[in-house]
Design a protein around this motif. Structure first.
Motif, PDB file in Angstrom:
ATOM      1  N   THR A   1       4.216   6.446  -1.250  1.00 41.08           N
ATOM      2  CA  THR A   1       5.694   6.466  -0.824  1.00 41.08           C
ATOM      3  C   THR A   1       5.662   5.701   0.489  1.00 41.08           C
ATOM      4  O   THR A   1       6.568   4.942   1.066  1.00 41.08           O
TER       5      THR A   1
ATOM      6  N   SER B   1       7.008   2.150   1.653  1.00 40.83           N
ATOM      7  CA  SER B   1       8.168   1.940   2.490  1.00 40.83           C
ATOM      8  C   SER B   1       7.929   1.317   3.665  1.00 40.83           C
ATOM      9  O   SER B   1       8.643   0.515   4.173  1.00 40.83           O
TER      10      SER B   1
ATOM     11  N   CYS C   1       7.897  -2.509   2.734  1.00 39.31           N
ATOM     12  CA  CYS C   1       9.206  -3.174   2.446  1.00 39.31           C
ATOM     13  C   CYS C   1       9.940  -3.130   3.954  1.00 39.31           C
ATOM     14  O   CYS C   1      10.703  -4.287   4.171  1.00 39.31           O
ATOM     15  N   THR C   2       9.478  -2.430   4.785  1.00 40.41           N
ATOM     16  CA  THR C   2      10.282  -2.392   6.153  1.00 40.41           C
ATOM     17  C   THR C   2       9.531  -3.718   7.024  1.00 40.41           C
ATOM     18  O   THR C   2      10.407  -4.497   7.329  1.00 40.41           O
TER      19      THR C   2
ATOM     20  N   LEU D   1      12.878  -3.011  -4.407  1.00 43.36           N
ATOM     21  CA  LEU D   1      13.156  -2.307  -3.074  1.00 43.36           C
ATOM     22  C   LEU D   1      13.602  -3.287  -2.038  1.00 43.36           C
ATOM     23  O   LEU D   1      14.353  -3.104  -1.391  1.00 43.36           O
TER      24      LEU D   1
ATOM     25  N   MET E   1      16.995  -3.831   0.354  1.00 41.46           N
ATOM     26  CA  MET E   1      16.670  -3.359   1.728  1.00 41.46           C
ATOM     27  C   MET E   1      17.052  -4.853   2.510  1.00 41.46           C
ATOM     28  O   MET E   1      17.609  -4.418   3.754  1.00 41.46           O
TER      29      MET E   1
ATOM     30  N   PHE F   1      13.498   1.654   6.446  1.00 40.31           N
ATOM     31  CA  PHE F   1      12.241   2.684   6.057  1.00 40.31           C
ATOM     32  C   PHE F   1      12.853   3.999   5.245  1.00 40.31           C
ATOM     33  O   PHE F   1      12.210   4.569   4.533  1.00 40.31           O
TER      34      PHE F   1
ATOM     35  N   GLY G   1      13.693   3.520   1.609  1.00 36.65           N
ATOM     36  CA  GLY G   1      12.385   3.264   1.073  1.00 36.65           C
ATOM     37  C   GLY G   1      11.828   4.624   0.860  1.00 36.65           C
ATOM     38  O   GLY G   1      11.431   5.019  -0.264  1.00 36.65           O
ATOM     39  N   MET G   2      11.890   5.527   1.659  1.00 37.22           N
ATOM     40  CA  MET G   2      11.229   6.888   1.458  1.00 37.22           C
ATOM     41  C   MET G   2      12.083   7.686   0.710  1.00 37.22           C
ATOM     42  O   MET G   2      11.543   8.636  -0.229  1.00 37.22           O
TER      43      MET G   2
ATOM     44  N   THR H   1       9.616  11.691   6.922  1.00 35.42           N
ATOM     45  CA  THR H   1      10.397  10.614   7.279  1.00 35.42           C
ATOM     46  C   THR H   1      10.975  10.729   8.849  1.00 35.42           C
ATOM     47  O   THR H   1      11.037   9.747   9.418  1.00 35.42           O
TER      48      THR H   1
END
Length: 298
Positions: free
Chosen positions: A83, A87, A90-91, A172, A176, A230, A233-234, A279
């Motif tokens: 995870t 994340s 993706c960020t 994702l 995002m 972020f 995503g988490m 997170t």
């Protein structure tokens, strides 16, 4: 003299009015936050210290065994790392892809700017399930991507793109990217173009003016966009479930299955607070690093 005699200017005399009004206006929102967010979270926190038994499901206790279970079972640690890694990926990808688009939107005077914004916002107007169904049709063995690759001769057999980490990443990223672009655009639009013109008049080339002026001034938007993306995503649930299949695990689907399928509320609650804690720590750390980077750039 006015201060000594107690006779304040009109602007100062009116100060208490707006403050009281603003306080009263905040009251309903604060009440909603307390009742519908803080109190349920506190209840969940208390559940995480209870004990799970197969017969009674949850018994009153104050034990850390649910948190210890997470620490001693590698499976859950692997899920958390998956995870966290996805994340972060993706960020970073959203930032790299979104910054040029946001900069273009912030500077363009095109009459099609509103249309471009609508196109960027369009994915956010669709529900997660519908959006994931579109990705399933696009990435399936008989989907558009495999069809194009086959017709162009790049591949000879359809690829297994669906129910893979790549499918989850693409799904994702599609969600995002609009958040990152819109966050950055708002900050970039507030940068005075005269600053860039002044730098270039003093001899700075476009690369230098961007590096010394635009990038440092846009760092608050970079930080806000990264934190927002972020956290999305988490806490992603529908996209990993629908595009990752049963073999791909992330934290939100795992804790949901613990609560809804296994009826293990104590362990599911502990997973929820571990996710919140990780997170929060990662968000604070990234915000600190980005703020330091902004100071260095200045």
């Amino acid at each position: 003299m006015n201060t000594l005699t107690g006779s304040y200017p009109p602007a100062v005399r009116r100060w208490n009015g707006p403050t009281l009004g603003a306080s009263l206006a905040l009251g309903p929102a604060l009440l909603v936050i307390i009742c519908f967010q803080i109190l349920p979270l506190l209840t969940l926190l208390r559940y995480s210290f209870n004990r799970f038994t197969p017969t009674e499901l949850m018994t009153e206790a104050f034990t850390f065994e649910n948190y210890v279970r997470f620490l001693v079972e590698p499976y859950f640690q692997e899920v958390l790392l998956t995870t966290l890694g996805l994340s972060v990926l993706c960020t970073v990808s959203s930032l790299i892809l979104g910054y040029p688009v946001a900069y273009f939107l912030a500077r363009t005077q095109s009459r099609f700017k509103s249309l471009m914004l609508i196109i960027i916002l369009f994915p956010l107007l669709i529900g997660n399930v519908v959006r994931a169904a579109g990705w399933m049709a696009f990435l399936g063995r008989g989907g558009i991507m495999n069809y194009v690759l086959l017709q162009t001769g790049i591949i000879s057999e359809p690829l297994e793109l669906l129910f893979t980490p790549l499918a989850v990443f693409m799904g994702l990223l599609g969600v995002m990217l609009p958040f990152m672009i819109l966050t950055l655009q708002g900050v970039l639009e507030n940068i005075d173009p005269n600053l860039i013109s002044a730098a270039q008049n003093l001899g700075a080339n476009p690369s230098t003016s961007f590096r010394r002026i635009v990038l440092p001034l846009s760092m608050p938007g970079v930080a806000a966009g990264c934190v927002l993306v972020f956290m999305l995503g988490m806490n992603a649930y529908a996209t990993p479930v629908l595009l990752g299949g049963s073999s791909f695990k992330m934290m939100s689907p795992i804790l949901y299955s613990q609560i809804s399928v296994a009826s293990n509320w104590p362990f599911g609650s502990a997973l929820a607070f571990i996710l919140i804690l990780v997170t929060l720590i990662a968000t604070l750390a990234s915000t600190y690093l980005l703020s330091r980077q902004a100071q260095v750039l200045r």
